[in-house]
Write an enzyme that holds these catalytic residues in place. Sequence first.
Site, PDB file in Angstrom:
ATOM      1  N   ASP A  54      30.951  55.838 -15.063  1.00 56.31           N
ATOM      2  CA  ASP A  54      31.764  54.632 -14.505  1.00 56.31           C
ATOM      3  C   ASP A  54      32.976  56.022 -12.966  1.00 56.31           C
ATOM      4  OD1 ASP A  54      33.083  55.562 -16.233  1.00 56.31           O
ATOM      5  OD2 ASP A  54      34.290  53.518 -16.269  1.00 56.31           O
ATOM      6  N   ASP A  74      29.475  43.613 -23.458  1.00 53.65           N
ATOM      7  CA  ASP A  74      29.895  42.019 -23.400  1.00 53.65           C
ATOM      8  C   ASP A  74      31.760  41.315 -23.836  1.00 53.65           C
ATOM      9  OD1 ASP A  74      31.302  44.615 -24.913  1.00 53.65           O
ATOM     10  OD2 ASP A  74      30.228  44.186 -27.058  1.00 53.65           O
ATOM     11  N   ASP A  75      32.470  42.353 -23.453  1.00 51.70           N
ATOM     12  CA  ASP A  75      34.097  41.744 -23.257  1.00 51.70           C
ATOM     13  C   ASP A  75      34.203  41.266 -22.232  1.00 51.70           C
ATOM     14  OD1 ASP A  75      33.507  43.779 -21.922  1.00 51.70           O
ATOM     15  OD2 ASP A  75      36.011  44.229 -22.901  1.00 51.70           O
ATOM     16  N   SER A 128      38.009  53.265 -24.766  1.00 54.97           N
ATOM     17  CA  SER A 128      39.996  53.960 -23.626  1.00 54.97           C
ATOM     18  C   SER A 128      40.474  53.055 -24.394  1.00 54.97           C
ATOM     19  CB  SER A 128      39.475  53.057 -22.966  1.00 54.97           C
ATOM     20  OG  SER A 128      39.970  51.361 -22.805  1.00 54.97           O
ATOM     21  N   HIS A 163      23.783  54.872 -23.759  1.00 47.97           N
ATOM     22  CA  HIS A 163      23.175  53.534 -23.779  1.00 47.97           C
ATOM     23  C   HIS A 163      22.902  52.905 -22.414  1.00 47.97           C
ATOM     24  CE1 HIS A 163      24.265  48.811 -25.407  1.00 47.97           C
ATOM     25  NE2 HIS A 163      22.507  49.414 -25.294  1.00 47.97           N
ATOM     26  N   ASP A 175      24.316  48.520 -28.847  1.00 49.32           N
ATOM     27  CA  ASP A 175      24.088  49.724 -29.461  1.00 49.32           C
ATOM     28  C   ASP A 175      24.363  49.836 -30.169  1.00 49.32           C
ATOM     29  OD1 ASP A 175      23.876  52.303 -29.205  1.00 49.32           O
ATOM     30  OD2 ASP A 175      25.098  53.281 -27.891  1.00 49.32           O
TER      31      ASP A 175
END
Length: 453
Positions: A297, A218-219, A328, A196, A150
């Site tokens: 979530d 991705d982290d 966040s 996304h 994204d």
Amino acid sequence: MFLKRGSMIICGAFLFVSWNAVLVLVLLGRTPPITPGAGGGPGGDEAAVELAAQGEGELGDVVADVLRMADTFEKRLEEQKKILRVIQSHRSLWGGGGPPQATPPLPDDDGAAIPVLVMACNRPTVKRCLDKLLEYRPSAQRHPIIVSQDCGHVETAEVIRSYGNQVTHLQQPDLSDVAVRSEHRKFQGYYKISRHYRWALSQVLRTSGHKAVIIVEDDLEVAPDFFEYFEALYPLLRSDPSLWCVSAWNDNGREGYVDPGQAARLYRTDFFPGLGWMMLGQLWDELEPKWPAAFWDDWMRQPEQRRDRACIRPEISRTMTFGRKGVSLGQFYDSYLRFIKLNSQFVPFTTLDLAYLQKDAYSAHFEKEVYAAPLVSYETLKQGQGTGPGPFRLQYSSKESFKWLARSLGVMEDLKSGVPRTGYRGVVSFMTRGQRVYLAPPPGWSQYDPTWS
């Protein structure tokens, strides 16, 4: 093509029959050895002895030939079995050969590809995530890696493209802002993330038709047995309707709060953990029509979505997060997330019997273990007066007592729809000072209270 395949089958059958005919003819053409008493008339014993004496060398040659032929026959037999299996599998090509043989039932693992979907945005450090996935991936065919990006961040896109055909790079086409109420403008990032996820999951599970997917951000960095873990639990997820996900994450998995000697230990949890998790395509068929506009979530943790289903989670996490920066704004990162212990010991989960994780067996054993543990007070536990490694049980009876005990013991205190992180039937399991502790409601617990949020 049909004629060519039919000719190959006929040739195979002919070779099979011919070879066995040659063996029979050779064996029949051999002079049988004569034994004493086999003459059939007067003087037969003497004739046999004389012939045996004269033909000792010839008899030895015959025996040697037979042994060699037996050895050759054993080797050729395996080849003939293979020919027969090919013929059998193509019976449908023979005129009048009867219907094809029924396909044997599939094993619990259907062998389908389970892609890893990496959710990316504007972090060039996605390289750290992809490098570990590629390093530990056992099969490119079994686990293709799909990166869905994204944000349109150019530098991140260049990093992803640098992997060439090792990964598939998808780009979310809608980069516009999401129309939200004025009081939700500060949550614009959460709306985009939810959009996304909906698009990317539909690409993998609907457009591409995969039966399951493993989702990572991705982290996240993965453990050496990340793929082994999901490979072993995929059949269980498919066969047990009381499960709806498998997660690689332990929310209370900080160093000192897990048992380093129990890397193979797995749990059921009523709390949706995320952060490296697997779902089936049929679950997406259920969730996609009602997918939320934001905070996906937490939406997953609502009873309407969870429907009393559980996830599997490990004692020691198979993922860890290295991304402090995000929508966040680093919530929980400095106090919890950056201390999560990543498993380093490879556990051969696919060789283990994981039937204990099925609902009835697990629940009965878990509750027995929890409520058989000695009930102690927080003061007793804090002063180290409990003897041995445990387990010990601490009891809470209200939202306030749970949060106070959790905060005092250093485990996550927040609840989502009344469910504590890592909780199963209200029980949170963790280690403290080398002792196993169960933070549990009173015996007879029946359900969560959604107002405890």
